[in-house]
Design an enzyme around this catalytic site. Structure first.
Site, mmCIF file in Angstrom:
data_model
loop_
_atom_site.group_PDB
_atom_site.id
_atom_site.type_symbol
_atom_site.label_atom_id
_atom_site.label_comp_id
_atom_site.label_asym_id
_atom_site.label_seq_id
_atom_site.Cartn_x
_atom_site.Cartn_y
_atom_site.Cartn_z
ATOM 1 C CG LEU A 130 -1.958 -1.122 1.297
ATOM 2 C CD1 LEU A 130 -2.772 -0.991 2.581
ATOM 3 C CD2 LEU A 130 -2.874 -1.113 0.077
ATOM 4 N N GLY A 131 2.043 1.184 0.566
ATOM 5 C CA GLY A 131 2.909 2.363 0.616
ATOM 6 C C GLY A 131 4.219 2.046 1.281
ATOM 7 C CG MET A 160 9.779 3.301 10.980
ATOM 8 S SD MET A 160 8.805 4.121 12.258
ATOM 9 C CE MET A 160 8.955 2.931 13.563
ATOM 10 N N GLY A 161 9.218 1.981 7.235
ATOM 11 C CA GLY A 161 8.749 0.648 6.902
ATOM 12 C C GLY A 161 7.845 0.626 5.697
ATOM 13 C CE LYS A 176 5.240 2.128 9.821
ATOM 14 N NZ LYS A 176 4.967 3.385 10.554
ATOM 15 C CG ASP A 220 5.246 13.289 11.123
ATOM 16 O OD1 ASP A 220 5.437 14.436 10.659
ATOM 17 O OD2 ASP A 220 5.514 12.249 10.485
#
Length: 583
Positions: A21-22, A26-27, A44, A138
């Protein structure tokens, strides 16, 4: 899996990986399937390169713990977490509608009511997180997920969140996204990541949704200086909604954290009160993002040392590694439409000027000074003129004939003009939208496609095609020596534009001709295909009844380059082509 990256079909625990998905620093986020509960989830996985880093592994583990403590309708729910072959993973609720960053990239500025509604939902999620002592740090569009219909927002990615005593950031490294980071964090205070910082980021997010661009843009150093010293952005106009909205922006984006809302829920209360009165559209400033220069104005000697130190910190901050990415924007100088934060206003002392006599000048002969007339000193009285009246002349002794007093001429009765209720795309204010023409010319192109003026090397474009009226072409050279292009064009009819572009696509390759829709309205046609064998074309044709046939086109030899050209523009809602109501 070992040390290699997971692939489609691999299993992590009881979850089978379906598709990516993306990806982030970081992961990687996967759509995975849980056969035990017969549902799809978001999974994730930490990047293998970071899997051996104890600090990153701890931050990843903490994300699972933080999210598991959440009980919010606007924060993604955590289902599970674990580790397999040295790869930690987190399993959360799958939100299928994509993120807010994608919506802003395809639609540009959102309708005010929609923007305020999404901001309220994000603030609810923040308030729930703050209630258990968690600060996000964030808040940005890519960390706001949306359901398929776009009606519900969820905060995600608490991987860099903090709770009291839980700060894990490396000393000297800023964690967050520069475009949405509070001034106190840009100044180098990595510990200043409290509730006030999340409130500030929420204010930046609100401005981005309303305008399509973050408040400050440029290099990392310029963005940092914008947050530290740039003007607080304001929407032009007056009225109950705009006055309230600008007040929210002033308070949420105050440079001094003590002047901001004390909590996310306090900001939520003010925005909720505005929601019902939101208009259909807003008149935005010509440019909506500030590029703040790095020069420092003159200051008293006592302050110079501190200013030099502050400027050095800002430049170093600008060169630091930021986690996250910046949204594009255009250059802007502060205007009368921006509000100055009183906590940062400074004025340089005026340099006194002393008249120095010229030693080489020839002195003029002295003159006998005339006696000055005596004038009244009372400030509320008008000077009556000289005290001594001049002697009467011979003519003045004659008897003057009385003058006739002219009869006053009655003024004709005027019918008052109706008050303007609509602001045209040209800036003129009129009683009704029907008095506004549809947009034309380069000015009209900038109204229909906000931001296009920031695209590189734009110039008028000629095209020999039936129905073509006018257009402009912009192009940028890429590192591999090829070019990426965009055009904004106007046609006599939408059918002529659609026929031209769709007819030019290679029929032997896949072609796209689908509706192009916003949240509540169909904009027109979304076209796509190949010109020849290697040049990919993507086009948007306005066909809505309230528009004239404007078209945006982008093409290059890869789809990624084509998408990069979409970053230069936003798309005007069809209901706002002639202008917007004055509220």
């Amino acid at each position: 899996m070992g040390d290699s990256e997971p692939r489609t079909g691999d299993w992590l625990g009881r979850y089978r990986l379906v598709e990516v998905l993306g990806r982030g620093g970081m992961g990687t986020v996967w759509r995975a399937h849980d056969p035990q509960l017969e549902r799809d989830v978001a999974l994730k996985v930490i990047n293998p390169a970071l899997g051996q880093d104890a600090e990153f592994r701890e931050r990843f583990r903490r994300e699972a713990v933080v999210l598991s403590r959440m009980d919010s309708a606007h924060v993604v729910a955590v289902f599970d977490h674990g580790e397999q072959d040295g790869a930690p993973y987190l399993v959360t609720q799958l939100v299928r509608g994509g993120d807010l960053s994608g919506v802003l990239g395809s639609r540009g500025a959102l309708e005010p009511a929609y923007a305020v509604d999404l901001a309220c939902q994000v603030l609810e999620g923040l308030a729930d997180a703050h209630a258990i002592g968690v600060v996000h740090r964030d808040v940005k569009p890519s960390n706001v997920l949306l359901r398929d219909d776009g009606s519900t927002a969820y905060l995600c990615d608490f991987g860099i969140a903090t709770s009291p005593g839980g700060e894990l950031t490396r000393t000297g490294v800023l964690v967050g996204s520069a475009a949405y980071m509070a001034p106190e964090r840009h100044s180098g205070d990595t510990g200043a990541a409290g509730v006030a910082g999340d409130v500030y980021s929420a204010g930046c997010l609100l401005w981005t949704m309303l305008t399509g661009t973050p408040p400050y843009v440029g290099t990392d150093a310029e963005v940092a200086m914008g947050h530290l010293r740039g003007p607080v952005p304001q929407v032009p106009g007056r009225g109950p909604f705009l006055d309230g909205l600008n007040a929210v922006l002033r308070r949420a984006l105050a440079k001094d954290p003590r002047r901001r809302y004390p909590s996310a829920r306090a900001m939520l209360a003010d925005l909720t009160a505005l929601r019902a009165g939101a208009p259909d559209g807003l008149v935005l400033p010509d440019v909506t993002a500030v590029r703040q220069p790095l020069d420092v104005p003159p200051a008293p000697a006592s302050l110079r040392r501190r200013l030099v130190a502050t400027t050095l910190v800002v430049v170093l901050v600008g060169l630091a590694v930021y986690v996250g990415s910046l949204l594009g924007g255009v250059d802007m100088t502060p205007s009368a439409l921006t509000a100055q934060d009183p906590s940062t206003t400074t004025s340089a002392p005026a340099t006194p000027t002393t008249a120095v006599p010229d030693p080489t000048a020839t002195p003029s002969p002295s003159r006998t000074p005339r006696p000055r007339r005596s004038r009244p000193t009372h400030p509320d009285l008008v000077d009556p003129g000289p005290v001594e009246e001049p002697a009467p002349s011979a003519d003045a002794t004659r008897t003057a004939k009385p003058k006739r007093t002219p009869k006053p001429t009655p003024e004709p009765t005027r019918t008052p003009e109706p008050a303007p209720t609509f602001r045209c795309w040209t800036g003129s204010e009129v009683p009704a939208s029907s008095a506004c023409a549809l947009p034309t010319g380069w000015q009209g192109a900038q109204w229909v496609f906000p931001g296009v003026a920031s695209a590189p090397a734009c110039k008028p474009w000629s095209l020999t095609a039936s129905g073509y009226v006018e257009g402009w072409h912009c192009a940028a050279k890429t590192p591999d020596g090829t070019y990426r292009h965009l055009t904004v064009t106007r046609w006599s009819t939408a059918a002529a534009a659609t026929g031209y572009y769709y007819g030019a696509y290679n029929p032997d390759k896949e072609r796209v001709n689908q509706p192009w829709a916003g949240r509540d309205v169909v904009y027109g046609k979304r076209l796509g295909g190949f010109i020849g064998k290697a040049v990919y074309h993507s086009d948007r044709v306005y066909t809505h009844s309230g528009t004239n046939a404007w078209v945006f086109s982008a093409w290059a030899n890869t789809s990624a380059k084509v998408q990069s050209m979409f970053a230069y523009v936003k798309f005007r809602n069809p209901t706002q082509f002639r202008g917007v109501p004055i509220r």
